[in-house]
Design an enzyme around this catalytic site. Structure first.
Site, mmCIF file in Angstrom:
data_model
loop_
_atom_site.group_PDB
_atom_site.id
_atom_site.type_symbol
_atom_site.label_atom_id
_atom_site.label_comp_id
_atom_site.label_asym_id
_atom_site.label_seq_id
_atom_site.Cartn_x
_atom_site.Cartn_y
_atom_site.Cartn_z
ATOM 1 N N HIS A 1 53.802 12.280 -64.152
ATOM 2 C CA HIS A 1 52.806 13.220 -63.606
ATOM 3 C C HIS A 1 52.625 14.450 -64.480
ATOM 4 O O HIS A 1 52.123 15.475 -64.007
ATOM 5 C CB HIS A 1 53.192 13.601 -62.168
ATOM 6 C CG HIS A 1 53.091 12.441 -61.214
ATOM 7 N ND1 HIS A 1 53.724 12.403 -59.992
ATOM 8 C CD2 HIS A 1 52.418 11.262 -61.311
ATOM 9 C CE1 HIS A 1 53.445 11.257 -59.381
ATOM 10 N NE2 HIS A 1 52.662 10.550 -60.167
ATOM 11 N N CYS B 1 43.277 23.906 -73.225
ATOM 12 C CA CYS B 1 41.916 24.372 -72.970
ATOM 13 C C CYS B 1 41.016 23.147 -72.785
ATOM 14 O O CYS B 1 41.030 22.225 -73.604
ATOM 15 C CB CYS B 1 41.429 25.225 -74.142
ATOM 16 S SG CYS B 1 39.665 25.575 -74.033
ATOM 17 N N THR C 1 65.465 19.630 -55.788
ATOM 18 C CA THR C 1 65.536 20.565 -54.649
ATOM 19 C C THR C 1 66.774 21.464 -54.754
ATOM 20 O O THR C 1 66.718 22.645 -54.419
ATOM 21 C CB THR C 1 65.536 19.821 -53.291
ATOM 22 O OG1 THR C 1 66.522 18.792 -53.327
ATOM 23 C CG2 THR C 1 64.184 19.211 -52.982
ATOM 24 N N CYS D 1 41.065 30.372 -72.392
ATOM 25 C CA CYS D 1 41.374 30.223 -73.810
ATOM 26 C C CYS D 1 40.655 31.328 -74.600
ATOM 27 O O CYS D 1 39.707 31.946 -74.099
ATOM 28 C CB CYS D 1 40.859 28.853 -74.239
ATOM 29 S SG CYS D 1 41.083 28.463 -75.975
HETATM 30 P P1 CNA Z 1 58.530 13.775 -51.991
HETATM 31 O O1 CNA Z 1 57.492 12.882 -51.417
HETATM 32 O O2 CNA Z 1 58.502 15.214 -51.602
HETATM 33 O O3 CNA Z 1 59.933 13.139 -51.603
HETATM 34 C C1 CNA Z 1 61.138 13.742 -51.949
HETATM 35 C C2 CNA Z 1 62.253 12.891 -51.373
HETATM 36 O O4 CNA Z 1 63.475 13.401 -51.862
HETATM 37 C C3 CNA Z 1 62.326 12.900 -49.851
HETATM 38 O O5 CNA Z 1 62.398 11.579 -49.392
HETATM 39 C C4 CNA Z 1 63.630 13.657 -49.552
HETATM 40 O O6 CNA Z 1 64.319 13.120 -48.439
HETATM 41 C C5 CNA Z 1 64.413 13.448 -50.802
HETATM 42 N N1 CNA Z 1 65.340 14.536 -51.153
HETATM 43 C C6 CNA Z 1 65.132 15.871 -51.089
HETATM 44 N N2 CNA Z 1 66.190 16.537 -51.595
HETATM 45 C C7 CNA Z 1 67.091 15.581 -51.964
HETATM 46 C C8 CNA Z 1 68.377 15.613 -52.551
HETATM 47 N N3 CNA Z 1 68.980 16.774 -52.874
HETATM 48 N N4 CNA Z 1 69.022 14.437 -52.778
HETATM 49 C C9 CNA Z 1 68.433 13.256 -52.462
HETATM 50 N N5 CNA Z 1 67.213 13.166 -51.912
HETATM 51 C C10 CNA Z 1 66.543 14.305 -51.678
HETATM 52 O O7 CNA Z 1 58.525 13.741 -53.592
HETATM 53 P P2 CNA Z 1 58.214 12.509 -54.559
HETATM 54 O O8 CNA Z 1 58.722 12.908 -55.875
HETATM 55 O O9 CNA Z 1 58.607 11.226 -53.983
HETATM 56 O O10 CNA Z 1 56.620 12.549 -54.567
HETATM 57 C C11 CNA Z 1 55.956 12.581 -55.699
HETATM 58 C C12 CNA Z 1 55.197 13.897 -55.946
HETATM 59 C C13 CNA Z 1 55.956 15.157 -55.651
HETATM 60 C C14 CNA Z 1 54.966 13.942 -57.410
HETATM 61 O O11 CNA Z 1 53.598 13.958 -57.635
HETATM 62 C C15 CNA Z 1 55.614 15.215 -57.937
HETATM 63 O O12 CNA Z 1 54.880 15.742 -59.009
HETATM 64 C C16 CNA Z 1 55.596 16.121 -56.773
HETATM 65 N N6 CNA Z 1 56.534 17.271 -56.808
HETATM 66 C C17 CNA Z 1 57.274 17.553 -57.905
HETATM 67 C C18 CNA Z 1 58.142 18.637 -57.905
HETATM 68 C C19 CNA Z 1 58.961 18.927 -59.141
HETATM 69 O O13 CNA Z 1 58.498 18.717 -60.244
HETATM 70 N N7 CNA Z 1 60.210 19.395 -58.963
HETATM 71 C C20 CNA Z 1 58.242 19.451 -56.771
HETATM 72 C C21 CNA Z 1 57.427 19.150 -55.654
HETATM 73 C C22 CNA Z 1 56.584 18.041 -55.682
#
Ligand code: CNA
Length: 245
Positions: free
Chosen positions: A128, A136, A35, A157
């Protein structure tokens, strides 16, 4: 562990000591790790799940939706899931440094953004998949992320087959090889650091249960359903916590 912790001034010092004492650390993370790099997660207040779309994000990121509404899928995917200019933050960089120092054995991630590798991490297990790999569905030819972003509508493709991102959509199963390797690293780890994940998405979240040690560190902004299992919990930004070590 708890007694030792009571003697320490604060949790971050304790984390630093745990890291200093180990050469078998495994990191398991999620969207919260990225994030700070400008990529929204799913479940934070400003995450994708709180935005209003015609269909909920879980639906748009499902296998059924991809097959039946491919153009709508790509519209959402290009706009909301891909951040070509995102750069690693202090969390990615620290984890790459720990690997180079021989302390961290693997990064197991639910992220699909490739930022751990961009920071220099070598052993990254992408549960993931990755937006950087695309193929393709007809002839399996591989395509880059740039190809997906530089085309419009449904990317095709040269054989006219539809190109699909190598990411695990809802309803799809995880790659067994990646899953078993992740289980192996986690079950043999001395220290498991879990961070930036709501631990809501299964089967990935269930990986925590394979950890056998007594140094489970959880770093997340908000509470998770597995907080009770952790030996050390830090509810803070993972980029700051890891970056300060
Ligand atoms: P989620 O369910 O969105 O949870 C994210 C967690 O991170 C939450 O509990 C937040 O409170 C916490 N959080 C947010 N910012 C911070 C920070 N700076 N420091 C500490 N904690 C923080 O996401 P999960 O990964 O748990 O869920 C899995 C999904 C989200 C997967 O399938 C991913 O592929 C998918 N995803 C991936 C991305 C990416 O690749 N960057 C982006 C969005 C979603």
């Amino acid at each position: 562990m708890t007694k030792k912790m009571e003697k320490m001034n604060n949790k971050r010092d304790f984390l630093a000591e745990i890291i200093k004492d180990s050469d078998n650390i495994v990191f398991f993370g999620g969207a919260g790790v990225s994030t700070k790099s400008g990529i929204p997660d799913f479940r934070s207040a400003d995450g994708l799940f709180s935005s209003k779309y015609k269909y909920p994000p879980e639906v748009m990121l499902s296998h059924t939706f991809f097959m039946n509404h491919t153009e709508d899928f790509y519209h959402f995917y290009r706009e909301k899931m891909i951040y070509r200019d995102a750069r690693p933050n202090k969390a990615h960089i620290k984890l790459a440094e720990l690997e180079q120092e021989g302390k961290l054995k693997a990064v197991v991630t639910q992220n699909i953004d490739g930022l751990h590798q961009l920071a220099g991490s070598k052993n990254v297990l992408e549960l993931h998949g990755s937006v950087h790999r695309n193929y393709c569905m007809k002839c399996r030819k591989r395509y880059s992320l740039d190809y997906i972003l530089d085309t419009q509508g449904i990317p095709r493709c040269e054989c006219k087959g539809i190109i699909k991102p190598d990411v695990v959509l809802y309803e799809e199963s995880l790659d067994n090889h990646v899953l078993f390797k992740s289980i192996s690293y986690i079950s043999n780890a001395d220290v498991l650091i879990v961070g930036g994940t709501s631990l809501n998405v299964y089967p990935a979240a269930g990986l925590v249960d394979y950890y056998n040690g007594d140094k489970l560190v959880l770093i997340n902004k908000s509470e998770t359903p597995m907080d009770y299992k952790a030996n050390l919990i830090i509810h803070d930004s993972i980029d700051e916590v890891l970056g300060d070590i």
